[in-house]
Write a protein that holds these residues in place. Structure first.
Motif, PDB file in Angstrom:
ATOM      1  N   GLU A 196       6.682  -1.335 -10.554  1.00 41.02           N
ATOM      2  CA  GLU A 196       7.703  -0.789  -9.664  1.00 41.02           C
ATOM      3  C   GLU A 196       7.124   0.132  -8.594  1.00 41.02           C
ATOM      4  O   GLU A 196       7.841   0.540  -7.673  1.00 41.02           O
ATOM      5  N   GLN A 197       5.839   0.447  -8.689  1.00 40.22           N
ATOM      6  CA  GLN A 197       5.221   1.281  -7.657  1.00 40.22           C
ATOM      7  C   GLN A 197       3.934   0.629  -7.129  1.00 40.22           C
ATOM      8  O   GLN A 197       2.986   1.318  -6.764  1.00 40.22           O
ATOM      9  N   TYR A 198       3.949  -0.679  -7.045  1.00 42.84           N
ATOM     10  CA  TYR A 198       2.768  -1.375  -6.537  1.00 42.84           C
ATOM     11  C   TYR A 198       2.383  -0.872  -5.147  1.00 42.84           C
ATOM     12  O   TYR A 198       1.223  -0.544  -4.888  1.00 42.84           O
ATOM     13  N   LEU A 199       3.352  -0.815  -4.264  1.00 42.77           N
ATOM     14  CA  LEU A 199       3.061  -0.385  -2.894  1.00 42.77           C
ATOM     15  C   LEU A 199       2.549   1.047  -2.865  1.00 42.77           C
ATOM     16  O   LEU A 199       1.581   1.346  -2.155  1.00 42.77           O
ATOM     17  N   ALA A 200       3.180   1.917  -3.639  1.00 44.81           N
ATOM     18  CA  ALA A 200       2.732   3.308  -3.684  1.00 44.81           C
ATOM     19  C   ALA A 200       1.295   3.400  -4.185  1.00 44.81           C
ATOM     20  O   ALA A 200       0.480   4.165  -3.658  1.00 44.81           O
ATOM     21  N   LEU A 227       1.558  -7.866   3.035  1.00 44.86           N
ATOM     22  CA  LEU A 227       2.226  -6.979   3.992  1.00 44.86           C
ATOM     23  C   LEU A 227       1.513  -5.635   4.073  1.00 44.86           C
ATOM     24  O   LEU A 227       1.342  -5.070   5.159  1.00 44.86           O
ATOM     25  N   PHE A 228       1.087  -5.115   2.914  1.00 45.72           N
ATOM     26  CA  PHE A 228       0.344  -3.853   2.915  1.00 45.72           C
ATOM     27  C   PHE A 228      -0.956  -4.007   3.706  1.00 45.72           C
ATOM     28  O   PHE A 228      -1.284  -3.159   4.547  1.00 45.72           O
ATOM     29  N   ALA A 234       6.985  -0.967   6.591  1.00 47.47           N
ATOM     30  CA  ALA A 234       8.444  -0.962   6.472  1.00 47.47           C
ATOM     31  C   ALA A 234       8.926  -2.229   5.763  1.00 47.47           C
ATOM     32  O   ALA A 234       9.797  -2.182   4.875  1.00 47.47           O
ATOM     33  N   GLU A 235       8.356  -3.360   6.143  1.00 47.90           N
ATOM     34  CA  GLU A 235       8.731  -4.616   5.487  1.00 47.90           C
ATOM     35  C   GLU A 235       8.253  -4.631   4.038  1.00 47.90           C
ATOM     36  O   GLU A 235       8.944  -5.136   3.140  1.00 47.90           O
TER      37      GLU A 235
END
Length: 304
Positions: A196-200, A227-228, A234-235
């Protein structure tokens, strides 16, 4: 430190589920079909025998059987990291040697569980595994289940060894993740654990991720990673929120792994029920899981 470890191992890894027959025995054919299912999804590789794979609920012989089936199916196509953690050090050493024999790319391990071990005991436990093969070793830090929290001091000592190439950080603090990266250095791998916090995790320095819910939506995590990497934050954030909505629904079932395995069955990839004491899916869950499965597939299709 070998400067090729990042390029060789960084990326998205499915924490592969177990695959049993109707009597609850490891089914090598189902293991192979499950491993094959992930080829072509864009993932870097598979993490075999960890929490999602129920390795701690299997015998040493079963764990060997699973890995042999995975390697027979996808060796050379996907990078395979094998979780070899066990309560007894000698069992972990044996699993390390077996992983090397069948051609796995790296091994990884949690501390021994149940006993509240000292830092010295955990370090010795891991060191025996490291010394048992020539494979790269990845520490698995998941304090919420093992009761042991990896310290920067211990990580620093271990990271000085050439074969200790990274850490799977399943603790919930992205600050700790960032500190582990700083301790290990630029060429030391850090894998984000909490899905749940992959992007973070990626923003805070992780080189990729290893996760259980990836198994029912690998394409979404591959897209999130892309995307990262492209700087489209934002996406990426919007996609992470959608993924988190799915994870929240999954956590509403008595068994996360049971729910994920059930949905794979709806897609024609049979893996059986999770092994007790992990709970199976009950008949009353079938309708809502079918709806969730459709929502996931629609989201994957929309992203292509």
């Amino acid at each position: 430190m070998n400067k090729n470890w990042i390029s060789k191992f960084a990326g998205v890894y499915v924490a592969m589920y177990s695959a049993y027959d109707e009597q609850g025995n490891v089914d090598s054919d189902r293991v192979r079909r499950l491993a094959r299912h992930y080829v072509g999804t864009g993932v870097k590789g598979l993490y075999v025998g960890g929490s999602s794979g129920e390795g701690m609920l299997q015998t040493e012989a079963e764990r060997r059987q699973v890995l042999e089936a995975v390697m027979a199916e996808v060796k050379g196509e996907l990078t395979v990291i094998v979780h070899v953690g066990a309560n007894a050090t000698r069992e972990s050493e044996a699993l390390c040697r077996h992983a090397e024999e069948v051609g796995a790319d790296a091994v990884s391990a949690v501390p021994s569980i149940y006993y509240r071990l000292s830092e010295r005991a955990v370090e010795t436990h891991w060191q025996r595994m490291i010394d048992s093969t020539n494979l790269p070793f990845i520490i698995y830090n998941i304090p919420q289940t093992t009761g042991f929290s990896l310290t920067p001091a211990l990580l620093g000592r271990m990271a000085r060894q050439e074969r200790v190439i990274g850490v799977k950080m399943s603790g919930e603090s992205t600050f700790e993740l960032q500190q582990f990266k700083a301790t290990g250095g630029e060429n030391f791998l850090v894998f984000n654990g909490p899905d749940e916090q992959y992007l973070a995790g990626r923003i805070m320095g992780a080189d990729g991720g290893i996760g259980g819910t990836y198994g029912v939506m690998p394409e979404l995590f591959v897209k999130l990673d892309r995307l990262f990497m492209q700087g489209e934050l934002a996406e990426a954030q919007a996609l992470q929120f959608k993924i988190n909505g799915i994870i929240k629904r999954l956590l509403g079932y008595p068994s996360l792994y049971g729910a994920c395995k059930h949905m794979l069955g709806l897609r024609g990839v049979e893996t059986g029920s999770p092994r007790m004491p992990l709970l199976p899916i009950e008949p009353e869950h079938a309708e809502s899981l079918a709806a969730l499965n459709r929502d996931i597939l629609d989201l994957i299709a929309a992203g292509k």
